[in-house]
Write a protein that holds these residues in place. Structure first.
Motif, PDB file in Angstrom:
ATOM      1  N   MET A  41       0.734  -1.213   0.022  1.00  0.00           N
ATOM      2  CA  MET A  41       0.088   0.033  -0.054  1.00  0.00           C
ATOM      3  C   MET A  41       0.826   1.182   0.039  1.00  0.00           C
ATOM      4  O   MET A  41       0.589   2.139  -0.612  1.00  0.00           O
ATOM      5  N   SER A  42       2.004   1.200   0.735  1.00  0.00           N
ATOM      6  CA  SER A  42       2.821   2.462   0.737  1.00  0.00           C
ATOM      7  C   SER A  42       3.482   2.783  -0.604  1.00  0.00           C
ATOM      8  O   SER A  42       3.704   3.752  -1.090  1.00  0.00           O
ATOM      9  N   LEU A  43       4.000   1.562  -1.293  1.00  0.00           N
ATOM     10  CA  LEU A  43       4.465   1.730  -2.618  1.00  0.00           C
ATOM     11  C   LEU A  43       3.460   2.270  -3.584  1.00  0.00           C
ATOM     12  O   LEU A  43       3.912   3.315  -4.276  1.00  0.00           O
ATOM     13  N   GLY A  44       2.385   1.747  -3.595  1.00  0.00           N
ATOM     14  CA  GLY A  44       1.098   2.109  -4.457  1.00  0.00           C
ATOM     15  C   GLY A  44       0.722   3.666  -4.112  1.00  0.00           C
ATOM     16  O   GLY A  44       0.591   4.523  -4.833  1.00  0.00           O
ATOM     17  N   PHE A  45       0.756   3.985  -2.781  1.00  0.00           N
ATOM     18  CA  PHE A  45       0.451   5.396  -2.222  1.00  0.00           C
ATOM     19  C   PHE A  45       1.641   6.489  -2.737  1.00  0.00           C
ATOM     20  O   PHE A  45       1.158   7.576  -3.485  1.00  0.00           O
ATOM     21  N   HIS A  46       2.644   5.931  -2.448  1.00  0.00           N
ATOM     22  CA  HIS A  46       4.000   7.095  -3.055  1.00  0.00           C
ATOM     23  C   HIS A  46       4.312   7.010  -4.582  1.00  0.00           C
ATOM     24  O   HIS A  46       4.851   7.854  -4.911  1.00  0.00           O
ATOM     25  N   GLY A  47       3.913   6.018  -5.257  1.00  0.00           N
ATOM     26  CA  GLY A  47       3.679   5.929  -6.602  1.00  0.00           C
ATOM     27  C   GLY A  47       2.720   6.640  -7.454  1.00  0.00           C
ATOM     28  O   GLY A  47       2.516   6.700  -8.618  1.00  0.00           O
ATOM     29  N   GLY A  48       1.512   7.192  -6.577  1.00  0.00           N
ATOM     30  CA  GLY A  48       0.646   7.748  -6.997  1.00  0.00           C
ATOM     31  C   GLY A  48      -0.648   6.843  -7.798  1.00  0.00           C
ATOM     32  O   GLY A  48      -1.629   7.552  -8.210  1.00  0.00           O
ATOM     33  N   SER A  49      -0.592   5.508  -7.406  1.00  0.00           N
ATOM     34  CA  SER A  49      -1.611   4.755  -8.156  1.00  0.00           C
ATOM     35  C   SER A  49      -2.753   4.410  -7.034  1.00  0.00           C
ATOM     36  O   SER A  49      -3.801   3.637  -7.511  1.00  0.00           O
ATOM     37  N   LEU A  50      -2.427   4.739  -5.689  1.00  0.00           N
ATOM     38  CA  LEU A  50      -3.539   4.340  -4.603  1.00  0.00           C
ATOM     39  C   LEU A  50      -3.644   5.605  -3.872  1.00  0.00           C
ATOM     40  O   LEU A  50      -2.828   6.312  -3.460  1.00  0.00           O
ATOM     41  N   SER A  51      -4.967   5.592  -3.182  1.00  0.00           N
ATOM     42  CA  SER A  51      -5.402   6.750  -2.263  1.00  0.00           C
ATOM     43  C   SER A  51      -5.495   5.971  -1.038  1.00  0.00           C
ATOM     44  O   SER A  51      -5.945   4.821  -0.989  1.00  0.00           O
ATOM     45  N   ILE A  52      -5.508   6.476   0.047  1.00  0.00           N
ATOM     46  CA  ILE A  52      -6.063   6.077   1.163  1.00  0.00           C
ATOM     47  C   ILE A  52      -7.142   6.815   2.035  1.00  0.00           C
ATOM     48  O   ILE A  52      -7.099   8.171   1.586  1.00  0.00           O
ATOM     49  N   ILE A  53      -7.767   6.239   2.902  1.00  0.00           N
ATOM     50  CA  ILE A  53      -8.645   6.820   3.793  1.00  0.00           C
ATOM     51  C   ILE A  53      -8.858   6.723   5.245  1.00  0.00           C
ATOM     52  O   ILE A  53      -8.383   5.689   5.729  1.00  0.00           O
ATOM     53  N   ASP A  54      -8.841   7.790   5.881  1.00  0.00           N
ATOM     54  CA  ASP A  54      -8.754   7.588   7.477  1.00  0.00           C
ATOM     55  C   ASP A  54      -9.935   7.344   8.057  1.00  0.00           C
ATOM     56  O   ASP A  54     -11.198   7.226   7.393  1.00  0.00           O
ATOM     57  N   THR A  55     -10.203   7.318   9.479  1.00  0.00           N
ATOM     58  CA  THR A  55     -11.249   6.943  10.033  1.00  0.00           C
ATOM     59  C   THR A  55     -12.211   8.173  10.110  1.00  0.00           C
ATOM     60  O   THR A  55     -13.569   8.003  10.652  1.00  0.00           O
ATOM     61  N   HIS A  56     -11.674   9.327   9.700  1.00  0.00           N
ATOM     62  CA  HIS A  56     -12.636  10.619   9.672  1.00  0.00           C
ATOM     63  C   HIS A  56     -13.199  10.742   8.193  1.00  0.00           C
ATOM     64  O   HIS A  56     -13.782  11.584   7.913  1.00  0.00           O
ATOM     65  N   GLU A  57     -13.032   9.683   7.460  1.00  0.00           N
ATOM     66  CA  GLU A  57     -13.693   9.844   6.030  1.00  0.00           C
ATOM     67  C   GLU A  57     -12.446  11.112   5.133  1.00  0.00           C
ATOM     68  O   GLU A  57     -13.176  11.339   4.020  1.00  0.00           O
ATOM     69  N   HIS A  58     -11.572  11.116   5.560  1.00  0.00           N
ATOM     70  CA  HIS A  58     -10.601  12.101   4.494  1.00  0.00           C
ATOM     71  C   HIS A  58      -9.838  11.225   3.828  1.00  0.00           C
ATOM     72  O   HIS A  58      -9.021  10.384   4.287  1.00  0.00           O
ATOM     73  N   VAL A  59      -9.842  11.538   2.446  1.00  0.00           N
ATOM     74  CA  VAL A  59      -9.058  10.556   1.597  1.00  0.00           C
ATOM     75  C   VAL A  59      -8.115  11.363   1.195  1.00  0.00           C
ATOM     76  O   VAL A  59      -7.789  12.568   1.054  1.00  0.00           O
ATOM     77  N   TYR A  60      -6.597  10.797   1.266  1.00  0.00           N
ATOM     78  CA  TYR A  60      -5.671  11.214   0.777  1.00  0.00           C
ATOM     79  C   TYR A  60      -4.696  10.535  -0.424  1.00  0.00           C
ATOM     80  O   TYR A  60      -4.857   9.319  -0.609  1.00  0.00           O
TER      81      TYR A  60
END
Length: 463
Positions: A41-60
């Protein structure tokens, strides 16, 4: 990359399910799965292909370039899930240490004095009641280990012992379902603020009693539980095993564990704080108590908390760490515009509109698949308020459904290992009894729930 994360989780899950044929400790795939899911997930996130969501519904996302806010969001999401997992692990370490201190002082030997009958049917009900009550206090796994150890000291015939051990598994799992400290899954729901102590007891104690009593009632008319049993003479053994500290440490330890929900209610602090306090008190007393008449400093290490800590199953703690962090990764990675687990919940809701049916299916699945990741996943899939019907039904189904197979619960696996219970024998002889009890308790839960005070239905479905 999303596909790789899901495949990693599925492969790890399958490896855990088949740990016995593979002869591989399930802690290994759990740790690999947890770390690799976050790494991918970290590789995908830092590569720009994945987004993440926190418990407050904020998408990064870093798709539009590196931003400090997105980086911080990823780190905070990881720390949040690690913190929630650590709460459960610290709680379990405290509880397991207290139980080991009691065992070092032979506190559980006191229970042998409560079993004085040779009547098979009466012995079945006594052991079942002990299993049901003890599992609510010291958790179903420990209760099973204690009672199977007791069985070995009471019953010589291995075949007769197998029947009692198998029924103890059903009683222990039923007893653990209605207590916030009776099963790892109920502890997870309790610490995660999905259920309250009194809400769980109020809504599940009667269904759990039915789940325990129905199979035992049926079994009491079966051939293996008719007549009298040839029991071992435990008189000399009792004298040899008795310590001056046994009774004190038994009641102090059990009292300390029972005190944890009370501490949480009074202080509103997380349960692990209460467990730390209880462990501190039990440890303090164990430092100064004298287990033997001629107690010397050289003998002190035999009854010390340090020795109790060395006896804790750290592999189990690490298993929970790996599996919970893997599930957290699926909760965090975005599919569409929601987390992966929430997406699954929405698809389930569309496929099976009746949520009660979904939870019953979860109960059957918990007999095949470890109930810890199932409950962890459900906590990420749904957002009903605390003490909603869904959470209580999940606690019941995941806790008692595992009894249908010997490998379906920690209590079953412990009994299987201690008494070499055959998988097929349990499937033929005991599974139907566990099934009847599970369904009977589920029906009682669904009938009684609308009539109980403070029943919270919640909004069906996912977030």
């Amino acid at each position: 990359m999303l596909t790789a994360i899901v495949l990693c989780f599925i492969l790890g899950y399958v490896t855990i399910v088949f740990e016995h044929p593979l002869k591989l400790d399930k802690t290994v795939p759990a740790l690999l799965m947890g770390s690799l899911c976050w790494a991918l997930m970290s590789l995908g996130f830092h590569g720009g292909s994945l987004s993440i969501i926190d418990t407050h519904e904020h998408v990064y996302s870093l798709a539009n370039g590196v931003t400090h806010e997105a980086e911080e969001g990823f780190v905070n999401a990881l720390l949040h899930h690690l913190g929630k997992t650590a709460e459960i692990l610290v709680f379990l370490i405290g509880a397991m240490t207290i139980v080991e201190i009691i065992d070092l002082h032979r506190g559980f030997e006191i229970l042998k004095n409560w079993v004085k009958t040779k009547n098979k049917k009466r012995l079945l009900w006594i052991l079942g009641a002990l299993g049901f009550i003890l599992s609510a206090i010291i958790d179903n796994l420990t209760a099973t280990i204690v009672l199977v150890t007791l069985l070995r000291k009471l019953i010589q015939n291995k075949t007769e012992r197998l029947w009692y051990a198998a029924l103890i598994v059903i009683a222990a799992n039923a007893g653990g379902a209605w207590s916030p400290i009776g099963d790892v899954t109920t502890t997870m729901l309790w610490i995660g603020n999905r259920v309250s102590t009194f809400g769980l007891i109020e809504h599940l104690v009667i269904p759990s009693i039915v789940c325990f009593a129905v199979p035992f009632y049926i079994a009491s008319f079966m051939t293996p539980f008719k007549g009298e049993i040839e029991m071992k003479d435990t008189g000399d053994d009792n004298v040899a095993q008795k310590l001056l500290s046994s009774r004190t440490m038994l009641f102090l330890g059990l009292g300390g564990i029972i005190f944890v929900p009370i501490f949480k209610t009074i202080t509103h602090l997380p349960p692990y704080m209460g467990m730390m306090l209880s462990l501190g008190v039990v440890w303090l007393v164990s430092e100064y108590i004298h287990p033997e008449e001629d107690f010397t400093e050289e003998r002190k290490h035999q009854y010390s908390a340090h020795k109790a800590l060395s006896r804790i199953e750290m592999s189990s703690i690490l298993f929970f760490l790996g599996i919970l962090m893997a599930v957290a990764a699926l909760e965090t990675v975005v599919v569409g515009d929601v987390g992966a687990l929430r997406y699954v919940a929405e698809q389930l809701q569309n496929a099976i509109p009746n949520q009660d049916v979904v939870v019953i299916i979860l109960g059957f699945m918990s007999a095949i698949i470890d109930n810890v990741p199932l409950v962890a996943a459900s906590m990420g899939m749904y957002s009903q308020p605390i003490d909603a019907k869904l959470w209580h039904f999940i606690a019941y189904s995941a806790g008692t459904g595992g009894s249908m197979l010997i490998i379906g619960s920690a209590a079953g696996v412990a009994a299987m290992g201690m008494e070499r219970i055959d998988f097929i024998w349990y499937l033929k002889k005991i599974a139907w009894l566990a099934f009847v009890g599970f369904i009977a308790g589920a029906i009682v839960f669904l009938i009684l729930y609308p009539f109980l005070p403070n029943a919270v239905g919640g909004v069906p479905g996912a977030h």
